[in-house]
Design a protein around this motif. Sequence first.
Motif, mmCIF file in Angstrom:
data_model
loop_
_atom_site.group_PDB
_atom_site.id
_atom_site.type_symbol
_atom_site.label_atom_id
_atom_site.label_comp_id
_atom_site.label_asym_id
_atom_site.label_seq_id
_atom_site.Cartn_x
_atom_site.Cartn_y
_atom_site.Cartn_z
ATOM 1 N N GLU A 43 8.212 0.061 18.772
ATOM 2 C CA GLU A 43 7.544 -0.947 17.949
ATOM 3 C C GLU A 43 6.439 -1.634 18.739
ATOM 4 N N ILE A 52 3.631 4.443 11.653
ATOM 5 C CA ILE A 52 2.774 3.327 11.277
ATOM 6 C C ILE A 52 1.635 3.282 12.277
ATOM 7 N N LYS A 66 9.050 7.864 12.375
ATOM 8 C CA LYS A 66 9.985 7.212 11.464
ATOM 9 C C LYS A 66 10.417 8.279 10.470
ATOM 10 N N GLY A 122 -1.786 -0.609 10.844
ATOM 11 C CA GLY A 122 -0.732 -1.021 9.927
ATOM 12 C C GLY A 122 -0.512 -0.081 8.755
ATOM 13 N N HIS A 123 -1.331 0.958 8.661
ATOM 14 C CA HIS A 123 -1.141 1.916 7.571
ATOM 15 C C HIS A 123 -0.108 2.951 7.961
ATOM 16 N N ILE A 124 0.234 3.766 6.977
ATOM 17 C CA ILE A 124 1.192 4.834 7.252
ATOM 18 C C ILE A 124 0.435 6.154 7.365
ATOM 19 N N LEU A 175 1.310 10.310 7.644
ATOM 20 C CA LEU A 175 2.370 11.319 7.640
ATOM 21 C C LEU A 175 2.186 12.234 8.841
ATOM 22 N N GLY A 209 7.834 -2.304 9.192
ATOM 23 C CA GLY A 209 8.116 -1.320 10.227
ATOM 24 C C GLY A 209 9.043 -0.202 9.792
ATOM 25 N N GLU A 229 0.848 -1.180 0.000
ATOM 26 C CA GLU A 229 0.000 0.000 0.000
ATOM 27 C C GLU A 229 0.891 1.240 0.000
ATOM 28 N N ILE A 268 5.273 6.475 0.039
ATOM 29 C CA ILE A 268 6.070 5.649 0.943
ATOM 30 C C ILE A 268 5.296 4.371 1.279
ATOM 31 N N ALA A 278 7.010 9.975 9.261
ATOM 32 C CA ALA A 278 5.808 9.174 9.075
ATOM 33 C C ALA A 278 5.690 8.260 10.274
ATOM 34 N N VAL A 295 9.959 2.783 6.971
ATOM 35 C CA VAL A 295 9.312 3.575 5.942
ATOM 36 C C VAL A 295 10.248 3.675 4.746
ATOM 37 N N ASN A 338 5.194 0.800 3.999
ATOM 38 C CA ASN A 338 5.605 0.235 5.272
ATOM 39 C C ASN A 338 6.258 -1.113 4.999
ATOM 40 N N THR A 391 1.518 5.042 0.311
ATOM 41 C CA THR A 391 0.919 6.275 0.850
ATOM 42 C C THR A 391 1.532 7.469 0.120
#
Lengths: 167, 712
Positions: free
Chosen positions: B335, B681, B664, B685-687, B689, A73, A54, A68, B679, A75, A70, A56
């Motif tokens: 994490e 997580i 991150k 589980g998505h990112i 910004l 963990g 996915e 970017i 960014a 980026v 994932n 972004t």
Amino acid sequence: MNQAMEKTRTPEEYDEELEAQDQGPLSRWVNFTVDDETYALNVLDVQEVLRDAEITPIPGAPDAILGIINLRGNVVTVVDARTFFGLEEKGWDENSRIMVIEVASGEIVGLVVDSVAEVIALPQTVVDQAMMAVADDRARHILGIVPQDEKLIILVDMKSLSDISAT
Amino acid sequence: MAFEPDNELLQDFLIEAGELLNGLDQQLIELEQSPDDADRLNSVFRAFHTIKGGAGFLEVHPLVEVCHRAEDIFNLLRNHEITMNSRIMDVMLQVIDVLNDMFDSLRGGQYPEDVSKAFLKEIEGLAHQDATAPAVAPAPSDLTSDDIPADEPTAVADEDDAFDRMLADLDAAESEAPAASGDSGDDLISDDEFESLLDELHGKGKFQAPAPEANPAAAEKAAGAADSDEITDEEFEAVLDELYGKGKGPTVAATQADEKPAEAAAPESKPKPEQPSQSAAKPAAPAKPDATPPGNSQGNSQGNPKAAEAHKAPVETTVRVDTERLDSIMNLVGELVLVRNRMNTLKTTFENEEISSVIATLDMVTSDLQGAVMKTRMQPVKKVFGRFPRVVRDTARTLGKEVNLELEGEDTDLDKNLVEALADPLIHLVRNAVDHGIEMPDARESNGKDRAGTVLLSAAQEGDHIRLSIQDDGAGMDAEVLRRKGVEKGIVDPDTAERLTDQECFELILHPGFSTKDQISDISGRGVGMDVVKTAITKLSGTISIDSVQGEGTQINIKVPLTLAILPTLMVIVSGRKYAIPLSVVNEIFEMADKEVNVVDGQSTITVRDRAVPLFRMTDWLALRGEKPGTRCETDQVVMVQHGAQLMALVVDSVIGQEEVVIKPLGELLRVVDGFAGATITGDGHIALILDLPGMVRRNTGRGRQRLRSVA
């Protein structure tokens, strides 16, 4: 990651085949296509190939940067090979792949290509010859061109991807 | 031992002695306030002594020479033979600077340069203030040790102490040059020193079993080799027995061993049978490192000069941990926090009570763990504040001002990275306060104030952030002058300048290129400082605000988060994508629907409690290529944010809520993209910004408010 490598023959088998033909030392290259052209990256530069991720998007980023992802963990920035090569955008389809490669700055970058085909082994002598033939400063990422099975394979070096933001 | 930059011992020494050195700075200033504080004099003396000991062992001669002389002076001071005055203080502060330089070069792997003879003489000269020569040595003469390096005969003549001189002359006469080791001499061994030596032996003993065991053997050997006239092996062994046998409380041993300090010194001697008397008479402090056999145990014995500080130190309860290791633990916890967030999101889909309760426990434990790990990285602000007495003193002296510095809340804990990152901005602000804020004594007097100005530096924790403030009772700032200057320098246009509130005027000084001092002084006024301060604070996701009353003083407030690793954010949705706004800038959140929006001068504004606030649509700011600018819709929510002194209203599609995120960093390729701090997580589980508000504003409201589509 290996599941992404489409052919079932292992690189080692290739080596054996070719070495059997007595062609000297070999180097292995990952074939991929962008807009019907076949390119190849040295296998040592490719960390893995992703089928799906996915992405972004980043508002305001340079055109070639898709966004970017994932990656477990971390980026990772994703670059569109088509835009980088100055081609039309095509969008994601089922053959699209993200090749995870390391660029000059040491950064890990994802490169979106139309498809990833196979790993081929080329005799080092052939590669060396091809590299000498290309001395165009405008196409720094092109190492050389190698004829293979009635096609031309463009050997590329994506280390210069890190210049993308400076252009 | 030859000088090896990557020697482990050297690294240990640099860390330990470096801490002592940092402490010295502050202690000296405190001494100036209360020159008769015997404890402090002793502790300064001991600090120099410990540094000297370590340096001697590592054969860093320039360091030894300076420390030795400084130590001499403090020895005289604590014995009340000379009294503290500002000349001594000045030279001693210079000594600290010189030592700091040496430490820097050592850290850089360079052997420090020799100090000029003139400077050494200057230190020595301090002793002659009111020379009351003999009658110094309380210890019996045959037990007082002194050792002057033979390649440094000049040093002999300069010793203040007549008794020393006599001994030294003897020594120098006796010794053939090669025998002299690099360890410089020590005038006399006092109870204190001896105790500190004992402390070190014992402190270390508890740490590392092999070291003390090895100790007697080595010492015995050394003593045997030395075989001095005054000290027999038996005597020496008796002392050692005392040290290791009953030596639980150093004081017990001290009183008994007291009489024979020189014996303890014996192990130091590099056995040279042909020169027995001299080697036996080496100083006590360097004895400690040499007493242990070469190898790692030396590092341990060496690496504990702190023990000298902690007088009757109980069992050591601290462990020294590399910050890199802490960083990696912090990352892992980060994490874990993400996984926890994810679990929390999933919890609702399970509809299983047991799982829910397990997740709830995980949630709690993770939070506790996060807090606990964060605490390990905390350091008291004292670390930074400790430098300020010196900064203020120096600045005030240069300018001919009288300034008292008051410190408050020095024990407030702060993330280590923050402590370090805050040092420079704070130094700048404090200097500014002294230079620009506090008036000259005469001017103050004529205004009915005390001749001496006061600078108050305070720190306090307020919720999840730390407030630092620098307050002076100086002249304050004149908003009108700032307004005029701002226009003159082209920072604001005249119209805007008219509309600025007083506080906004004060904040003009944070702009690059703004300096109200017409003359550039050595200390401040180059017009780069405040801008740099602001950038530094912003980088720490902190804010800075200025308040000033003319004639009464100025207060600068800095707010920084407790830690940098985990960032509390407000999650919002813009154009269907998640973004995180650092909570530190968020003021309030409200529904768009019931507010009135006006367009003033082409800029939408929203009226909040009778105040017009500029309104920006995040869908415009965060539009991707080819996306249409957003339009107003019913569900829009407004997030009020603070950008410097200015409030801004940001319209988002919806607000999800508060979430703690781990930052991150974005890759190098994206460094040209302004407006994102990184960014993260998210729980699912998505990112998302993370917005960097100043960058965002810069990018979107820049010249002519052009929308910068692509920076490339």
